[in-house]
Design a protein around this motif. Structure first.
Motif, PDB file in Angstrom:
ATOM      1  N   ILE A  17      51.810  22.122 -91.222  1.00  0.00           N
ATOM      2  CA  ILE A  17      51.743  20.814 -90.579  1.00  0.00           C
ATOM      3  C   ILE A  17      50.736  19.922 -91.291  1.00  0.00           C
ATOM      4  N   LEU A  18      49.566  20.475 -91.592  1.00  0.00           N
ATOM      5  CA  LEU A  18      48.528  19.705 -92.270  1.00  0.00           C
ATOM      6  C   LEU A  18      49.012  19.232 -93.626  1.00  0.00           C
ATOM      7  N   LEU A  19      49.688  20.106 -94.363  1.00  0.00           N
ATOM      8  CA  LEU A  19      50.179  19.734 -95.679  1.00  0.00           C
ATOM      9  C   LEU A  19      51.155  18.576 -95.578  1.00  0.00           C
ATOM     10  N   ILE A  23      50.703  14.769 -97.288  1.00  0.00           N
ATOM     11  CA  ILE A  23      51.570  14.209 -98.334  1.00  0.00           C
ATOM     12  C   ILE A  23      52.487  13.132 -97.777  1.00  0.00           C
ATOM     13  N   GLY A  24      52.282  12.796 -96.518  1.00  0.00           N
ATOM     14  CA  GLY A  24      52.993  11.643 -95.958  1.00  0.00           C
ATOM     15  C   GLY A  24      54.399  11.916 -95.508  1.00  0.00           C
ATOM     16  N   ASN A  25      54.744  13.175 -95.276  1.00  0.00           N
ATOM     17  CA  ASN A  25      56.100  13.480 -94.845  1.00  0.00           C
ATOM     18  C   ASN A  25      56.279  13.320 -93.343  1.00  0.00           C
ATOM     19  N   ILE A  26      55.193  13.392 -92.599  1.00  0.00           N
ATOM     20  CA  ILE A  26      55.280  13.292 -91.153  1.00  0.00           C
ATOM     21  C   ILE A  26      54.343  12.195 -90.683  1.00  0.00           C
ATOM     22  N   PRO A  27      54.855  11.178 -90.003  1.00  0.00           N
ATOM     23  CA  PRO A  27      53.985  10.128 -89.503  1.00  0.00           C
ATOM     24  C   PRO A  27      53.207  10.607 -88.286  1.00  0.00           C
ATOM     25  N   VAL A 160      55.111  20.321 -81.196  1.00  0.00           N
ATOM     26  CA  VAL A 160      55.624  18.976 -81.478  1.00  0.00           C
ATOM     27  C   VAL A 160      54.475  17.971 -81.454  1.00  0.00           C
ATOM     28  N   LYS A 161      53.562  18.149 -80.499  1.00  0.00           N
ATOM     29  CA  LYS A 161      52.389  17.276 -80.435  1.00  0.00           C
ATOM     30  C   LYS A 161      51.545  17.416 -81.698  1.00  0.00           C
ATOM     31  N   ALA A 162      51.301  18.653 -82.108  1.00  0.00           N
ATOM     32  CA  ALA A 162      50.483  18.902 -83.298  1.00  0.00           C
ATOM     33  C   ALA A 162      51.162  18.387 -84.559  1.00  0.00           C
ATOM     34  N   VAL A 206      63.013  21.867 -92.148  1.00  0.00           N
ATOM     35  CA  VAL A 206      62.358  23.169 -92.242  1.00  0.00           C
ATOM     36  C   VAL A 206      61.328  23.333 -91.129  1.00  0.00           C
ATOM     37  N   LEU A 207      60.518  22.308 -90.923  1.00  0.00           N
ATOM     38  CA  LEU A 207      59.462  22.393 -89.921  1.00  0.00           C
ATOM     39  C   LEU A 207      60.035  22.558 -88.517  1.00  0.00           C
ATOM     40  N   MET A 208      61.080  21.800 -88.169  1.00  0.00           N
ATOM     41  CA  MET A 208      61.642  21.895 -86.830  1.00  0.00           C
ATOM     42  C   MET A 208      62.223  23.286 -86.566  1.00  0.00           C
ATOM     43  N   VAL A 209      62.946  23.828 -87.527  1.00  0.00           N
ATOM     44  CA  VAL A 209      63.534  25.154 -87.348  1.00  0.00           C
ATOM     45  C   VAL A 209      62.440  26.213 -87.275  1.00  0.00           C
ATOM     46  N   TRP A 210      61.407  26.043 -88.081  1.00  0.00           N
ATOM     47  CA  TRP A 210      60.301  27.006 -88.092  1.00  0.00           C
ATOM     48  C   TRP A 210      59.502  26.939 -86.795  1.00  0.00           C
ATOM     49  N   ILE A 211      59.337  25.753 -86.214  1.00  0.00           N
ATOM     50  CA  ILE A 211      58.675  25.630 -84.912  1.00  0.00           C
ATOM     51  C   ILE A 211      59.462  26.402 -83.853  1.00  0.00           C
ATOM     52  N   VAL A 212      60.780  26.233 -83.846  1.00  0.00           N
ATOM     53  CA  VAL A 212      61.612  26.955 -82.889  1.00  0.00           C
ATOM     54  C   VAL A 212      61.456  28.463 -83.067  1.00  0.00           C
ATOM     55  N   ALA A 213      61.501  28.921 -84.318  1.00  0.00           N
ATOM     56  CA  ALA A 213      61.380  30.355 -84.594  1.00  0.00           C
ATOM     57  C   ALA A 213      60.052  30.905 -84.097  1.00  0.00           C
ATOM     58  N   ASN A 214      58.959  30.226 -84.394  1.00  0.00           N
ATOM     59  CA  ASN A 214      57.644  30.690 -83.991  1.00  0.00           C
ATOM     60  C   ASN A 214      57.479  30.702 -82.483  1.00  0.00           C
ATOM     61  N   CYS A 215      57.967  29.657 -81.827  1.00  0.00           N
ATOM     62  CA  CYS A 215      57.812  29.585 -80.379  1.00  0.00           C
ATOM     63  C   CYS A 215      58.653  30.637 -79.672  1.00  0.00           C
ATOM     64  N   GLU A 216      59.839  30.905 -80.170  1.00  0.00           N
ATOM     65  CA  GLU A 216      60.664  31.939 -79.558  1.00  0.00           C
ATOM     66  C   GLU A 216      60.038  33.308 -79.751  1.00  0.00           C
ATOM     67  N   GLU A 217      59.524  33.576 -80.930  1.00  0.00           N
ATOM     68  CA  GLU A 217      58.939  34.891 -81.175  1.00  0.00           C
ATOM     69  C   GLU A 217      57.631  35.063 -80.399  1.00  0.00           C
TER      70      GLU A 217
END
Length: 227
Positions: A17-19, A23-27, A160-162, A206-217
């Protein structure tokens, strides 16, 4: 499933998320007290430019879930990604090496041939197919544990907040997650774009799918998924 991967994965997610933010990919929105965002999934009004972005994002979400994802088939949760599959699609894209480095750090790449992680291929339902495969019909008969569902939703709201600097309603994050898992990629993409994400489609997907994966696990470590 490999023990100890989750804590490393969540730590890596925050680095990811920090990266993306740097690099300006997420506002990142500055107002921490902003009102909860509640998406009306049946009436998402996008501009012509945003619709194009939604189409692109939907394509990436479909690829990531149906081809790039490794899943725990017994629990119907996403575990992470197949490195070779992502490399084949994204190598050469300017942002991919940074994304890949963070995925490696976070433990997001799963060995699909390792019987110890419960992994199986494919996470989608075939996208726009009208006929669902038999295993999907059987899965629909199972009753999801409300405690598992609540834990996933709480995690999704936090991440999502983070990630995007906004507070979304439970219905919104649950809706996006459900649409991603059910193969309703266009609606999921439209809702995500409505958040204000208008660049780095690959990073966002990538980030959205990875958030879902982490939260489910993460939820699965606390509660059984099925009653």
């Amino acid at each position: 499933m490999k023990k100890g991967r989750l804590s490393k994965g969540l730590k890596g997610l925050m680095v990811l998320i920090l990266l993306f933010s740097l690099i300006g990919n997420i506002p990142v929105r500055a107002n921490a007290e902003e009102q909860e965002v509640d998406i009306d999934f049946e009436n998402i009004d996008l501009t012509a430019e945003e619709e194009i972005l939604a189409e692109e994002l939907a394509s990436e979400l479909q690829f990531l879930v149906e081809e790039g994802a490794i899943v725990d088939e017994e629990n119907d949760i996403l575990l992470g990604f197949d490195e070779d599959v992502l490399d084949a699609r994204y190598t050469g894209k300017a942002e991919y090496q940074d994304i890949k480095n963070m995925l490696i750090t976070s433990g997001a790449f799963i060995d699909k041939n390792d019987p110890g992680n419960g992994a199986g291929n494919g996470g989608g339902n075939g996208g726009d197919n009208d006929v669902e495969p038999p295993e999907i019909e059987i899965m629909a008969l199972k009753k999801e544990n409300p405690k598992f569902t609540a834990a996933v939703n709480s995690c999704l709201k936090s991440e999502v907040k983070a990630s995007f600097g906004l507070t979304a309603t439970t219905a919104t994050v649950e809706g996006i997650k459900s649409m991603i898992k059910k193969g309703q990629y266009k609606k999921a993409a439209q809702a995500i774009i409505k958040f204000g994400i208008k660049s780095s489609i690959v990073g966002t997907g990538v980030l959205m799918v990875w958030i879902v994966a982490n939260c489910e696990e993460k939820a699965l470590k606390k509660h059984k998924k099925w009653l």
